[in-house]
Each structure stands twice: as C-alpha cells, then as structure tokens.
Design a protein around this motif. Sequence first.
Motif, short mmCIF file in Angstrom:
data_model
loop_
_atom_site.label_atom_id
_atom_site.label_comp_id
_atom_site.label_asym_id
_atom_site.label_seq_id
_atom_site.Cartn_x
_atom_site.Cartn_y
_atom_site.Cartn_z
N LEU A 234 0.86 -1.60 0.02
CA LEU A 234 0.15 -0.30 -0.24
C LEU A 234 0.71 1.23 -0.32
CD1 LEU A 234 -2.65 -0.80 2.40
CD2 LEU A 234 -3.20 -0.93 -0.15
N SER A 235 1.59 1.55 0.37
CA SER A 235 2.64 2.31 1.03
C SER A 235 4.37 3.06 -0.09
CB SER A 235 3.91 2.23 2.11
OG SER A 235 4.68 1.60 1.80
N ALA A 236 4.20 1.41 -1.14
CA ALA A 236 4.51 1.82 -2.64
C ALA A 236 3.80 2.31 -3.21
CB ALA A 236 5.02 -0.02 -2.62
N ILE A 237 2.14 2.24 -3.54
CA ILE A 237 1.33 2.69 -4.54
C ILE A 237 1.48 4.11 -4.50
CG2 ILE A 237 -1.07 2.51 -5.44
CD1 ILE A 237 -1.47 -0.52 -4.63
N LYS A 238 1.45 4.25 -3.03
CA LYS A 238 0.74 5.48 -2.34
C LYS A 238 2.14 6.41 -2.96
CE LYS A 238 -0.81 7.49 1.75
NZ LYS A 238 -0.81 7.62 3.37
N LYS A 239 3.34 5.88 -2.51
CA LYS A 239 4.67 6.62 -3.37
C LYS A 239 4.41 7.23 -4.86
CE LYS A 239 8.48 6.02 -0.07
NZ LYS A 239 9.51 5.02 0.07
N LYS A 240 3.94 6.11 -5.63
CA LYS A 240 3.70 6.48 -6.87
C LYS A 240 3.09 7.02 -7.30
CE LYS A 240 3.88 3.21 -10.64
NZ LYS A 240 2.24 1.32 -11.40
N SER A 241 1.41 7.60 -6.72
CA SER A 241 0.51 8.02 -7.06
C SER A 241 0.82 9.22 -7.04
CB SER A 241 -0.55 7.68 -6.66
OG SER A 241 -0.06 7.43 -5.26
N GLN A 242 1.91 9.51 -5.47
CA GLN A 242 2.76 10.77 -5.02
C GLN A 242 3.06 10.77 -6.81
OE1 GLN A 242 3.53 10.49 -1.57
NE2 GLN A 242 1.87 11.56 -0.51
#
Lengths: 192, 206
Positions: free
Chosen positions: B194-202
């Motif tokens: 989840l944190s990897a996805i968040k970083k990517k979308s940021q």
Amino acid sequence: MKEILLIAFAAIITENFIFSRFLGICPFLGVSEKPSTAAGMGFAVMFVMTVSSALTWLVYEFILVPSGLEYIKTIAFILIIAALVQIIEMFLKKFVPALYQALGIYLPLITTNCAVLGAALLNIQNGFNFIESVVFGLSAAIGFTVALLIFAGVRERLRFATPPAAFKGIPILLVSAGLIAMAFSGFAGISL
Amino acid sequence: MSNIKKIFTDGLFDKNPILVQLLGTCATLAVTTSVSNGLAMGLSTTAVLIFSNVFISLLRKFIPGEVRIASYVVVISGFVTAIELLIKAFLPEINKSQGVFIPLIVVNCIILSRAESFASKNSVLYSALDGVSMGAGFTLALVIVSAIREIIGSGTFLGMRILPDSYEPALIFIMSAGAFFTLAFVVAGMNKILSAIKKKSQKEGK
C-alpha cells in the motif's frame, strides 16, 4: 473439587482464551495501550463474563431445553449478553458511581467481545453443570485479564522500539503477541 | 458502473477486512490451521454477510435509529443460526473442525461494521454486491494466511503433500504462536504494498 480446580487451571493457563483459543483478540489489541486501561477492561470483563455464564446456563437449561429450542441458543445468548451489559451499566451508574466512572467506557465494548459469547457457548458444548459454568466463566476472564496485563507491559516497552516501516502499528504487536503465545504454549504439556 | 468497480476494489484490496481494517482477527487466527478450514470459514462468513446486508438494506427505512445495533445483531444471529444448522446437517466434518467459531460469526466485527457503514445507507443491489466483495476479500485473506501456515507447518496444501518428504514440517506454524507470526508478516506485506502504491501515485501527481 478436583474437576473445578482443573477447569480453572485450564481456562487461566493451558487454554488461555487469548493465546490458545483466540477469543477476544479485538479488545486485546484495542485496549492494551496502558496497564491501567487494561486492568479496567479486565475487571469489567470478569464481572460480565461470570454473571453471563451463570445466566446463559440457567436460561439454556430451564427455558430452551424444556421447550425444545436448543437451536436458537446463539440468538438467545447474544441478546442476554447485550441486555445484561445494559443493565449492569445502568445499575452501576445509579448505585456505584465510582465503579461506573472506572469501568463505564469499557462496558459497551463487551457486548461484541467474542470471549463472552464464546464462554457461554463453550459451557454448553462441554456439558458443564451450573457451578462448573460459573467457574469456567470467571477463570476464563481471569486468563483474559492476565494476558491483557502482560501485553500492556510489553507494549509500554514497544513504544521505544524502532521496527521496519511496514511493521509499524499492528504487525509488530502481532509479533509480540506471538512471542508471548509461544511462552504460554510451554504450559501445554502440564496436566494435573 | 464506477461505483460497482469501487465496491470490489474496496473489498478485495483497499479496505480488505483482514489485511487493512484488521476486523475479525479472532476467526482469522483460530481457523487458519489448514486451507480447507480457512476456506470453510471464509465461505460461511460470506454467506452470512450477503444475507444480512440484503436484509438490513431492505429494512433500512423501518429500523429506528436508537435500536438499530440491537436489530442488526438479531438479523445477523438469525442467519448465523441458519448457516450453522445447514453445516451441521450437510458438512458434519467442517462443524467438528470449526467448533465454536461458526456460532461466533455473530460477533465477527466485519458483518456488523458492513451493516452499520454500508447496508444501512445503500440500495439492496449495492449492499448485496458489497457483501460479495467484502466476503471475497475476507476469504482471500484467510486462504493466504492458511496456505502459508499449512505449507510451512505441515508441508501440505489442501491435504496433499507438496513439499518433499525430506522437509521437516515446522510445527510452530500450526500452533497458536505461528498464527500471530503469519498474520503479522502478511499484514506487514500489505502495508509495504500500500505504501509503495501511495508513493507511486504521489510521484505521478507531481
């Protein structure tokens, strides 16, 4: 007498509700932040579980069995527990305000504590008599409180730990709980 | 259409009841000793979830606000009793292996939380879909946890030996401590994703 002691010992230590039966995990993770809140929750659960074990046993034996309604025991028990918690809350508020102040916020949470319903159902499943049911309810709650207090102590230390980012929060709590469960599984071989 | 898609991504991934919301941990820890047990628990909870969501959604305009939680609990325990009787009659082995945890679906927080936060506000069709999707997410997580525990703890998958005979099963994974460890690692893995996805979308947002 020996059976009673055996039931109590098993419920507190060898078949601890949290660490070997996995009943009541939500409040175990939720209110073990500080030893003081853990003790408050523990006492509230002890109170409710002892009374509810007695009450559900009586209702099952003297109302449900004679009228052939054993199959609705789950519905009957959850309603008894919900009503009981409500009554205890009102009673304490009116007559023992000091105790209500201490336990008040934990009482509503107990309705959805699966340890309470679990104990009521296990009493019936194991074929306990009235005294055995009450002892089982009380000692299971003592076991729950012991687990909660131990874990609250561990969590005080955990606050200063620096786990990997992904383990922050719930996962590191689960790992610590697993380590305590390992210690408790050491009791598994003991039989009186 | 996008609503329906969101219901499914929420249930299976973004708001997965076990991996993200940590609801229903008691059942998760207790019945995941083998894949067949985990699957049985997942499917019975899904059935209860769908029926209770539909029923509560149908009654959402009749249940007074003050007694809604009590009414939900009665509806849920009715369906749990029905499922329990069906399992007892047709699948006695599962009844034996799950023990007290089938009736304890009543106090599984997932069901009450969906009733309160979704079914009481949405139409019957959406509530049914939400039941399917949350149930699928719950079952998926149970199967993941129980597959790890069964493969490492007894070297089998659905009862069939899949690791070579020279592999000594690590019994700790079948015991209670293993349940806590496995769930800890699965949830940590989910956090990582989840944190990897968040970083990517940021990054993409910038």
